[in-house]
Scaffold this motif. Structure first.
Motif, PDB file in Angstrom:
ATOM      1  N   UNK A   1       8.678  18.494  19.162  1.00  0.00           N
ATOM      2  CA  UNK A   1       8.642  18.326  20.625  1.00  0.00           C
ATOM      3  C   UNK A   1       7.433  19.072  21.174  1.00  0.00           C
ATOM      4  N   UNK A   2       6.947  18.577  22.280  1.00  0.00           N
ATOM      5  CA  UNK A   2       5.772  19.173  22.916  1.00  0.00           C
ATOM      6  C   UNK A   2       6.156  19.822  24.237  1.00  0.00           C
ATOM      7  N   UNK A   3       5.515  20.937  24.547  1.00  0.00           N
ATOM      8  CA  UNK A   3       5.713  21.527  25.852  1.00  0.00           C
ATOM      9  C   UNK A   3       4.600  21.090  26.797  1.00  0.00           C
TER      10      UNK A   3
ATOM     11  N   UNK B   1       0.832  -1.198   0.000  1.00  0.00           N
ATOM     12  CA  UNK B   1       0.000   0.000   0.000  1.00  0.00           C
ATOM     13  C   UNK B   1       0.868   1.251   0.000  1.00  0.00           C
ATOM     14  N   UNK B   2       0.207   2.378  -0.204  1.00  0.00           N
ATOM     15  CA  UNK B   2       0.920   3.650  -0.157  1.00  0.00           C
ATOM     16  C   UNK B   2       0.261   4.529   0.900  1.00  0.00           C
ATOM     17  N   UNK B   3       1.092   5.095   1.767  1.00  0.00           N
ATOM     18  CA  UNK B   3       0.542   5.961   2.817  1.00  0.00           C
ATOM     19  C   UNK B   3       1.439   7.170   2.995  1.00  0.00           C
ATOM     20  N   UNK B   4       0.840   8.264   3.393  1.00  0.00           N
ATOM     21  CA  UNK B   4       1.671   9.395   3.807  1.00  0.00           C
ATOM     22  C   UNK B   4       1.706   9.391   5.332  1.00  0.00           C
ATOM     23  N   UNK B   5       2.837   9.793   5.868  1.00  0.00           N
ATOM     24  CA  UNK B   5       2.908   9.862   7.338  1.00  0.00           C
ATOM     25  C   UNK B   5       2.648  11.294   7.768  1.00  0.00           C
ATOM     26  N   UNK B   6       2.163  11.460   9.004  1.00  0.00           N
ATOM     27  CA  UNK B   6       2.055  12.829   9.530  1.00  0.00           C
ATOM     28  C   UNK B   6       2.189  12.827  11.045  1.00  0.00           C
ATOM     29  N   UNK B   7       2.611  13.955  11.562  1.00  0.00           N
ATOM     30  CA  UNK B   7       2.699  14.107  13.014  1.00  0.00           C
ATOM     31  C   UNK B   7       1.289  14.230  13.575  1.00  0.00           C
ATOM     32  N   UNK B   8       1.073  13.653  14.747  1.00  0.00           N
ATOM     33  CA  UNK B   8      -0.210  13.841  15.419  1.00  0.00           C
ATOM     34  C   UNK B   8      -0.062  15.080  16.293  1.00  0.00           C
ATOM     35  N   UNK B   9      -0.499  16.228  15.761  1.00  0.00           N
ATOM     36  CA  UNK B   9      -0.327  17.493  16.492  1.00  0.00           C
ATOM     37  C   UNK B   9      -1.601  18.313  16.341  1.00  0.00           C
ATOM     38  N   UNK B  10      -1.759  19.313  17.207  1.00  0.00           N
ATOM     39  CA  UNK B  10      -2.971  20.133  17.154  1.00  0.00           C
ATOM     40  C   UNK B  10      -2.994  21.049  15.942  1.00  0.00           C
ATOM     41  N   UNK B  11      -1.829  21.316  15.464  1.00  0.00           N
ATOM     42  CA  UNK B  11      -1.705  22.321  14.408  1.00  0.00           C
ATOM     43  C   UNK B  11      -1.009  21.708  13.193  1.00  0.00           C
TER      44      UNK B  11
ATOM     45  N   UNK C   1       2.646  22.895  28.163  1.00  0.00           N
ATOM     46  CA  UNK C   1       1.477  23.713  27.820  1.00  0.00           C
ATOM     47  C   UNK C   1       0.716  23.110  26.645  1.00  0.00           C
ATOM     48  N   UNK C   2       1.217  21.986  26.092  1.00  0.00           N
ATOM     49  CA  UNK C   2       0.636  21.245  24.972  1.00  0.00           C
ATOM     50  C   UNK C   2       0.902  21.876  23.607  1.00  0.00           C
ATOM     51  N   UNK C   3       1.630  22.977  23.576  1.00  0.00           N
ATOM     52  CA  UNK C   3       2.049  23.489  22.269  1.00  0.00           C
ATOM     53  C   UNK C   3       3.225  22.687  21.758  1.00  0.00           C
ATOM     54  N   UNK C   4       3.291  22.556  20.427  1.00  0.00           N
ATOM     55  CA  UNK C   4       4.448  21.826  19.903  1.00  0.00           C
ATOM     56  C   UNK C   4       5.112  22.572  18.759  1.00  0.00           C
ATOM     57  N   UNK C   5       6.398  22.277  18.610  1.00  0.00           N
ATOM     58  CA  UNK C   5       7.233  22.960  17.604  1.00  0.00           C
ATOM     59  C   UNK C   5       8.225  21.979  17.034  1.00  0.00           C
ATOM     60  N   UNK C   6       8.840  22.398  15.914  1.00  0.00           N
ATOM     61  CA  UNK C   6      10.035  21.662  15.481  1.00  0.00           C
ATOM     62  C   UNK C   6      11.025  21.730  16.627  1.00  0.00           C
ATOM     63  N   UNK C   7      11.667  20.635  16.936  1.00  0.00           N
ATOM     64  CA  UNK C   7      12.628  20.657  18.029  1.00  0.00           C
ATOM     65  C   UNK C   7      13.704  21.721  17.779  1.00  0.00           C
TER      66      UNK C   7
END
Ligand SMILES: [Zn+2]
Ligand SMILES: [Zn+2]
Ligand SMILES: [Zn+2]
Lengths: 762, 85
Positions: free
Chosen positions: B47-49, B10-20, B51-57
């Protein structure tokens, strides 16, 4: 003189005896006095009639020539159908003329004695020497009665002699003379030839009588010779051998003829003629090569020797404008029209650049010739795709070779170009014979890939096209050779720069990573596969070209398996999950039906259809469309794939059935046997049907090639197909298979095979 | 009919599980990578803080280095603490 006793009658008798030509009727006896009898000289002196007698004799000689000798001579030149006799005919004519000439010359001898004795010094026809005067008279009378069609006999005579010389050069030990076709030992050609030239030479008639014919003959002969040796062979250089041939055959033959030229200007004359002939040879050869240039280009690099020849010839001739015009015309009529596929245009284009680089290193010719090709390529929709796919295609091909040559792509930005200021001392103006072009201020890059990119003026278009093709390739053959693709990418990066190709790098990395992840997941103890072995290509969406958005609801069994895979992935890579593109991928199937089995690689849609037919033996189009979330028009098309394999039939409109047994009984019988013995063999049989269809798609390519190139050997057809036609992942065919296919076309009278070459029937 | 699926790729795209979808610092998509990186995913993780915000590390580390005194989440101005979930 008033002596009445003087016997005028006796005196006249003495004179006419000395000059029988003065008798009436005038006589030209077989045997004549060698000189004038003393008595006659005295008589003439006494009467002081030397000048008058001389005048009378010469008049009679002229009359004789006019009325008798020359008409007889020319009567030999009447056209006959007996070609074999012509050699002797001309020989005899000259012999006859010479015989009479000698008799007249004898009379001149006598006149000279008379002139000396009588102190007559007045020149005759501006010639102090009477022998010379006779030559002039003979020439004048001959030419005054020149028949309209005299040339044929002379041509025929010399042509035979020249042929003889030519084949002597080619092969000694020839039993037969090529001139008279007689056995060598009885052939008298050489003697007759020499004798004739000698006599013509003595009469100073070589140049006036045969000069023009000789020139015509030699020019035609050279032309025919070149045509013969250059016909369709571009792989040998002929210049040197031609020059040698000219010297050893033509020039040395000419020397044999003019050796007898009494005017004694043979040396200078031959030298002048030599120069003329060499330049004629070059001109003729160059013209023929120019006419063949399109074919020469197509056969590059096998045609290198012909190109080299042409390069050497061009500065010695005046034919560059002719070349430009001819080649442009050939390009228009043979290449730049809708009947030629874009990839063929590209191959020809590459070959053109490479060939013209050899012909004209300064690049002006190249620019002139390629401009229309550029314009044309720009107007074709599939050009970029063709360039990119041939760049990245398997096996040796021209564009890929160019890619390996390195050099970064230079895109013309319309910047004024530094014309190499350091080199100003060696700067030369562009030759004026090229067509002046407005773009001549731009750099004349001869790098083929740069030139092709410049056709579009944008690297991005190229790179995007490459990315799309790479994506297609990666998705359609998961197992493709990523190592090779990476090597290729490195080469492309050298050309197009890192930043342009970075996306492609990530795509390739995705494939490599996917293989690793698949291995990890298979080893994961929490992950299990019931009956469907799963693997995945996990791609970074941001870096791939956008996927076509097609909907497909997978079969429950598969959806469950995918969920398992997804959670295994989530465990392996924290905080990341998968979004499946259900319609993409490859499924390897093994289908066992009541009377046969198939093994195939198909798309997920096709596999899903069969999975549903495994559950229910018949489906209405509507129902299946609802279950699979695929619009019925598309679904119908997908179903037709299985119909063509005889797995599914549409018994009534819009209702499809699984076909366990094939209807055609005859086929059944055979298949049964095969299925019993080798299960996989029957799959092969059906694969062969598919094969036939694929080969049929090459047919149009082959037709196109033969229409353009007339005849081609098997290897060349295979090579060209490899370059253009074998583009899908599965479509390849080896040379043996191609031969079987072509031979069948020959049997069906769609092709003709002779001398190892295939061509189309007229 | 017996249908055997020998392999399903199969073919799938991956993605981060993030709020944004995008990183609040560099504005680039999470599924791509930060401006300093070339390769997404493992090579440029999120990475997640707390406070639940996340950013590129790489982005948040660079941000924190530029804030010697009060190390705050650039989104909500709460003190930044890595959430090692
Ligand atoms: Zn960021
Ligand atoms: Zn980063
Ligand atoms: Zn925050």
């Amino acid at each position: 003189m008033n002596n009445p006793s003087f016997d005028y009658k006796a005196a006249w008798a003495t004179i006419t005896q000395a000059f029988p030509i003065l008798q009436s009727p005038p006589s030209l006896p077989e045997s004549d006095f060698e000189t004038v009898p003393f008595e006659a000289v005295n008589t003439i002196k006494l009467l002081n009639l030397a000048e008058q007698i001389q005048g009378l004799v010469i008049t009679r000689m002229e009359e004789r020539l006019r009325k008798d000798i020359v008409p007889q001579f020319w009567s030999h030149f009447k056209k006959t159908d007996h070609d074999s006799a012509t050699f002797r005919e001309f020989h005899d004519a000259v012999k006859f003329l010479y015989y009479n000439y000698m008799k007249l010359d004898l009379i001149m001898n006598k006149l000279i004695v008379l002139r000396e004795a009588s102190n007559v010094a007045k020149p005759v026809y501006n010639h102090a020497c009477l022998h010379e005067a006779l030559k002039l008279i003979v020439k004048a009378v001959l030419l005054s009665q020149l028949p309209v069609d005299q040339q044929w006999l002379i041509l025929s005579f010399y042509e035979k002699a020249l042929k003889r010389q030519d084949c002597e050069e080619e092969s000694y030990g020839n039993e037969q003379c090529c001139g008279c076709l007689q056995e060598q030992y009885v052939c008298q050609c050489v003697e007759m030839f020499q004798e004739t030239n000698k006599k013509l030479g003595k009469m100073a008639l070589l140049e006036p009588l045969v000069g023009q014919s000789l020139t015509d003959l030699i020019y035609n002969y050279i032309q025919a010779h070149i045509q013969k040796i250059c016909k369709d062979s571009f792989d040998t250089s002929h210049l040197e051998s031609l020059e040698k041939w000219l010297q050893s055959v033509i020039i040395s033959w000419l020397k044999k003829i003019y050796y007898y030229d009494c005017a004694n200007r043979s040396e200078r004359f031959i030298n002048e003629f030599d120069q003329k002939l060499i330049s004629y040879l070059y001109n003729a050869y160059t013209k023929i090569r120019i006419d063949q240039l399109f074919n020469i280009i197509i056969e590059y690099p096998d045609s290198l020797p012909a190109l080299e020849d042409l390069r050497l010839c061009l500065p010695k001739t005046d034919l560059k404008p002719h070349l430009t015009k001819t080649l442009q015309k050939a390009m228009e009529t043979r290449l730049l029209h809708p009947g030629v596929s874009t990839s063929d245009v590209l191959t020809a284009y590459v070959a053109t650049i490479r060939s013209l680089r050899i012909l004209d290193p300064c690049g002006l010719l190249l620019e002139t010739i390629t401009q229309p090709i550029h314009r044309y390529l720009r107007s074709r929709e599939d050009t970029i795709r063709c360039v990119v796919s041939s760049l990245t295609e398997e096996g040796p091909n021209d564009l890929a070779e160019e890619l390996v040559r390195g050099e970064a792509v230079q895109v013309d930005e319309n910047t004024p170009v530094d014309d190499g200021v350091e080199d100003w001392e060696t700067w030369t103006p562009d030759p004026v014979d090229g067509v002046t072009s407005k773009t001549s201020g731009l750099p004349r890059t001869s790098d083929i890939i740069s030139m092709l990119v410049n056709v579009y003026g944008s690297k991005e278009l190229f790179v995007n096209e490459y990315r799309t093709l790479l994506a297609d390739r990666l998705l359609s053959q998961y197992s493709c050779d990523t190592e090779k693709e990476i090597r290729y990418l490195e080469l492309l990066k050298l050309r197009f720069g890192d930043s342009q190709l970075h996306y492609c790098e990530v795509m390739l990395k995705d494939i490599a990573d996917s293989k690793r992840i698949n291995q990890h997941i298979k080893q994961d103890l929490n992950y299990s596969e019931d009956d469907i072995p799963m693997s995945a290509m996990i791609v970074s969406a941001q870096f791939w070209p956008p996927f076509k958005d097609e909907k497909l609801e997978l079969h429950k069994r598969l959806a469950k398996q995918m969920e398992k895979y997804t959670s295994a992935f989530e465990t392996l890579k924290g905080s990341r999950t998968l979004c499946w593109k259900t319609h993409l991928g490859i499924v390897d199937l093994e289908i066992e039906l009541a009377d046969r089995s198939l093994s195939l690689s198909v798309s997920p849609v096709h596999a899903t259809i069969l999975m549903h037919f495994q559950d229910h033996k018949s489906w209405s189009l509507d129902a299946l469309s609802k279950v699979m979330h695929v619009p019925s028009t598309i679904l119908r098309r997908k179903l037709s794939f299985w119909q063509s394999h005889g797995v599914i039939t549409e018994r009534e409109p819009d209702v499809f059935h699984l076909q366990e047994e094939q209807e055609n009984k005859e086929n059944n019988l055979q298949d049964d046997i095969v299925v019993e013995d080798y299960e996989s063999e029957s799959a092969m049989a059906s694969a062969q049907d598919q094969r036939e269809e694929e080969l049929q798609t090459f047919w149009s390519y082959i037709l196109g090639m033969l229409m353009n190139l007339d005849t081609l050997p098997l290897e060349r057809i295979h090579q060209m197909l490899k370059m253009f036609a074998f583009q899908g992942p599965t479509i390849e065919c080896n040379i043996q298979e191609l031969k079987v296919f072509l031979d069948r076309k020959v049997r069906e009278h769609q092709l003709i095979y002779s001398n190892g070459l295939y061509r189309l029937p007229k | 009919m017996k249908l055997t699926i020998k392999n399903w790729t199969g073919v799938a795209t991956w993605r981060w599980v993030a709020n944004d979808d995008n990183c609040g610092i560099c504005r680039m998509p999470f599924d791509g990578c930060c401006p300093d990186c070339k390769l997404p995913g493992d090579d440029c993780p999120l990475v997640w803080g707390q406070c639940s915000h996340c950013f590129h590390m790489h982005c948040i580390v660079k941000w924190l280095q530029s804030q010697p005194v009060n190390q705050q989440c650039p989104m909500c101005r709460q003190g930044w603490k890595f959430n090692n979930k």
